[in-house]
Scaffold this active site. Structure first.
Site: not given
Ligand code: AMP
Length: 202
Positions: A13, A98, A137, A143, A154
């Site tokens: 993505k 989400r 990754r 990260r 996740r």
């Molecule tokens: P991402 O970079 O989108 O994978 O987001 C990293 C982390 O941020 C996720 O594993 C969640 O802990 C938090 N996060 C990001 N977007 C959301 C969302 N829409 N709702 C809840 N937690 C989020």
């Protein structure tokens, strides 16, 4: 064009969002990036968070564990972002919504502004390939949420809480599923084709 970009962790993505915002010339609104920035800057998050460092620590801990941040915090943060002038003509949402309550809040927020989503793009890749990509990754990026255990969590969180959104948007007639296998260029040309088919890529 108002777009939600969905897909499980590791589906590509991030790469595709970047290409797509360059192509469509809309802001890239990525909840994960915003939360990471807030976490690194020690910023408080959400309406109830100001001054409560303990809550922010808890939010950061949830992120490191690969769990979702509470809906109220994310919804407030995204509502504020989407109200900014650069989002008036369109945006690409990445990582948000989400959960079902987040999706409903987003619909409500857009309706309050007299708009709605145009399309939800869902990238699809088989789970084994996803796991391989996430582990790759983890080796190249620093990260805190990319350990094997958190990656598995996740993916589970995605299946349990985010996948039901596909049905929600399918029901709304705006879901477009895209095959995420192949080179980034191949995947992007499929995405472009969908945007063209929607007839609003300009
Ligand atoms: P991402 O970079 O989108 O994978 O987001 C990293 C982390 O941020 C996720 O594993 C969640 O802990 C938090 N996060 C990001 N977007 C959301 C969302 N829409 N709702 C809840 N937690 C989020």
């Amino acid at each position: 064009m108002r777009i939600v970009f969905m897909g499980p962790p590791g589906v590509g993505k991030g790469t595709q969002s970047q290409k797509l915002v360059d192509y469509l010339q809309v802001p890239h609104v990525a909840s994960g990036d915003m939360l990471r920035k807030a976490k690194q800057g020690g910023n408080t998050l959400g309406p109830n968070a100001s001054g409560h460092a303990a809550l922010d620590k808890e939010v950061a801990r949830q992120m490191d564990l690969g769990r979702l941040v509470p809906d109220t915090i994310v919804v407030e943060m995204m509502g504020r972002r989407l109200s900014q002038p650069d989002c008036t003509a369109g945006f690409l949402l990445d990582g948000f919504p989400r959960t079902l309550p987040q999706a409903e809040s987003l619909d409500q927020c857009l309706a309050d502004h007299g708009t709605s989503l145009d399309v939800v793009l869902a990238l699809d890749v088989n789970p084994d390939e996803l796991f391989r990509r996430l582990m790759a990754r983890a080796e190249t990026q620093d990260r805190a949420d990319d350990t094997e255990e958190t990656i598995r969590r996740r993916m589970q969180v995605y299946r349990d809480q985010t996948e039901p959104l596909l049905d929600y948007y399918r029901g709304g007639g705006i879901l477009r599923t895209i095959d995420g296998m192949g080179s980034p260029e191949e995947v992007f040309s499929r995405i472009q084709a969908v945007c063209r088919a929607e007839g609003r890529e300009e």
